[in-house]
Motif scaffolding. Structure first.
Motif, mmCIF file in Angstrom:
data_model
loop_
_atom_site.group_PDB
_atom_site.id
_atom_site.type_symbol
_atom_site.label_atom_id
_atom_site.label_comp_id
_atom_site.label_asym_id
_atom_site.label_seq_id
_atom_site.Cartn_x
_atom_site.Cartn_y
_atom_site.Cartn_z
ATOM 1 N N UNK A 60 0.838 -1.209 0.000
ATOM 2 C CA UNK A 60 0.000 0.000 0.000
ATOM 3 C C UNK A 60 0.867 1.250 0.000
ATOM 4 N N UNK A 61 1.936 1.251 0.788
ATOM 5 C CA UNK A 61 2.846 2.394 0.809
ATOM 6 C C UNK A 61 3.493 2.626 -0.544
ATOM 7 N N UNK A 62 3.935 1.539 -1.190
ATOM 8 C CA UNK A 62 4.540 1.652 -2.524
ATOM 9 C C UNK A 62 3.533 2.161 -3.547
ATOM 10 N N UNK A 63 2.261 1.854 -3.344
ATOM 11 C CA UNK A 63 1.209 2.297 -4.266
ATOM 12 C C UNK A 63 0.749 3.723 -3.967
ATOM 13 N N UNK A 64 1.324 4.327 -2.926
ATOM 14 C CA UNK A 64 1.006 5.719 -2.639
ATOM 15 C C UNK A 64 -0.092 5.940 -1.620
ATOM 16 N N UNK A 65 -0.438 4.927 -0.841
ATOM 17 C CA UNK A 65 -1.481 5.105 0.176
ATOM 18 C C UNK A 65 -1.073 6.197 1.152
ATOM 19 N N UNK A 66 -2.015 7.073 1.438
ATOM 20 C CA UNK A 66 -1.774 8.179 2.368
ATOM 21 C C UNK A 66 -2.520 7.979 3.680
ATOM 22 N N UNK A 67 -3.506 7.096 3.687
ATOM 23 C CA UNK A 67 -4.226 6.774 4.906
ATOM 24 C C UNK A 67 -4.727 5.340 4.796
ATOM 25 N N UNK A 68 -5.143 4.809 5.946
ATOM 26 C CA UNK A 68 -5.453 3.390 6.034
ATOM 27 C C UNK A 68 -6.778 3.172 6.749
ATOM 28 N N UNK A 69 -7.464 2.100 6.361
ATOM 29 C CA UNK A 69 -8.663 1.652 7.068
ATOM 30 C C UNK A 69 -8.520 0.148 7.279
ATOM 31 N N UNK A 70 -8.652 -0.266 8.531
ATOM 32 C CA UNK A 70 -8.585 -1.670 8.902
ATOM 33 C C UNK A 70 -10.014 -2.113 9.185
ATOM 34 N N UNK A 71 -10.506 -3.031 8.341
ATOM 35 C CA UNK A 71 -11.928 -3.345 8.338
ATOM 36 C C UNK A 71 -12.249 -4.667 9.029
ATOM 37 N N UNK A 72 -11.740 -4.831 10.216
ATOM 38 C CA UNK A 72 -12.150 -5.929 11.074
ATOM 39 C C UNK A 72 -11.396 -7.225 10.934
ATOM 40 N N UNK A 73 -11.672 -8.104 11.873
ATOM 41 C CA UNK A 73 -11.023 -9.398 12.017
ATOM 42 C C UNK A 73 -9.500 -9.263 12.056
ATOM 43 N N UNK A 74 -9.063 -8.466 13.004
ATOM 44 C CA UNK A 74 -7.630 -8.267 13.217
ATOM 45 C C UNK A 74 -7.008 -9.485 13.886
ATOM 46 N N UNK A 75 -7.802 -10.243 14.637
ATOM 47 C CA UNK A 75 -7.298 -11.396 15.383
ATOM 48 C C UNK A 75 -8.044 -12.663 14.968
ATOM 49 N N UNK A 76 -7.510 -13.802 15.395
ATOM 50 C CA UNK A 76 -8.099 -15.102 15.086
ATOM 51 C C UNK A 76 -7.287 -15.795 14.012
ATOM 52 N N UNK A 77 -6.984 -17.056 14.206
ATOM 53 C CA UNK A 77 -6.235 -17.932 13.309
ATOM 54 C C UNK A 77 -4.732 -17.691 13.359
ATOM 55 N N UNK A 78 -4.249 -16.478 13.116
ATOM 56 C CA UNK A 78 -2.819 -16.221 12.995
ATOM 57 C C UNK A 78 -2.074 -16.259 14.313
ATOM 58 N N UNK A 79 -0.762 -16.408 14.209
ATOM 59 C CA UNK A 79 0.106 -16.617 15.374
ATOM 60 C C UNK A 79 0.557 -15.343 16.063
ATOM 61 N N UNK A 80 0.243 -14.177 15.505
ATOM 62 C CA UNK A 80 0.787 -12.928 16.051
ATOM 63 C C UNK A 80 -0.275 -11.871 16.350
ATOM 64 N N UNK A 81 -1.291 -12.200 17.137
ATOM 65 C CA UNK A 81 -2.337 -11.194 17.382
ATOM 66 C C UNK A 81 -1.827 -9.956 18.109
ATOM 67 N N UNK A 82 -0.894 -10.120 19.032
ATOM 68 C CA UNK A 82 -0.392 -8.964 19.780
ATOM 69 C C UNK A 82 0.389 -8.032 18.859
ATOM 70 N N UNK A 83 1.278 -8.573 18.054
ATOM 71 C CA UNK A 83 2.066 -7.746 17.136
ATOM 72 C C UNK A 83 1.167 -7.034 16.124
ATOM 73 N N UNK A 84 0.156 -7.740 15.617
ATOM 74 C CA UNK A 84 -0.786 -7.130 14.671
ATOM 75 C C UNK A 84 -1.526 -5.979 15.339
ATOM 76 N N UNK A 85 -2.014 -6.205 16.555
ATOM 77 C CA UNK A 85 -2.740 -5.145 17.247
ATOM 78 C C UNK A 85 -1.832 -3.959 17.556
ATOM 79 N N UNK A 86 -0.578 -4.192 17.875
ATOM 80 C CA UNK A 86 0.362 -3.086 18.114
ATOM 81 C C UNK A 86 0.483 -2.205 16.869
#
Length: 166
Positions: A60-86
């Protein structure tokens, strides 16, 4: 003026190449009205996958994104929920939009977790044990929807953001 091979074409090509890491890339048309023309990167269903999140943020940064929206399901399944939430919390502090997905309520509600498939239920139980109170408070405080100009941002259904209709 846009022309084939111009900057817009390059951005679409980069996003298409990154789609295998970042999910589906779609063109969205908003209704007429005043619109902030900054590039907004939409990220959803990260599910605690740190490698995918960092790859998508880089793309996204390489494509020129200037802002971000995180649209849910940040946790579950993956091994790094704390790092993702940080990482997501850091983006939120600088103005990123973050909305709740259906895995966040399952962190706090055993009945909600039991309504999921067995793999999801097990991953939620594991994730629940990994999260500290600050991360829980962040997830608990997320809205079901957010607006940006003419766009309504949700995890699942704009008609009923809390119902998880797919």
């Amino acid at each position: 003026m846009w022309r084939p091979g111009g900057p817009a074409h390059i951005v679409r090509a980069r996003l298409a190449r990154a789609a295998h890491l970042c999910g589906t890339v779609r063109r969205v048309t908003a209704r007429a009205g005043p619109i902030d023309m900054t590039k907004l990167a939409l990220l959803a269903d990260v599910h605690g996958n740190l490698e995918a999140l960092t790859a998508c943020l880089a793309a996204a940064g390489e494509a020129g994104a200037e802002c971000y929206a995180f649209l849910g399901d940040l946790v579950g399944y993956g091994a790094d929920p704390v790092a993702v939430l940080e990482i997501v919390e850091a983006h939120a502090r600088t103005g990123a939009i973050v909305v709740k997905g259906h895995h966040a309520p399952a962190i706090f509600d055993e009945a909600e977790a039991r309504s999921m498939n067995p793999a999801a239920e097990e991953s939620i139980a594991w994730t629940r044990a990994q999260l500290g109170e600050r991360h829980r408070a962040f997830l608990r405080g997320l809205p079901l929807s957010a607006r940006r100009d003419a766009a309504l941002l949700v995890h699942a259904s704009a008609e009923a953001p809390g119902r998880w209709i797919y």
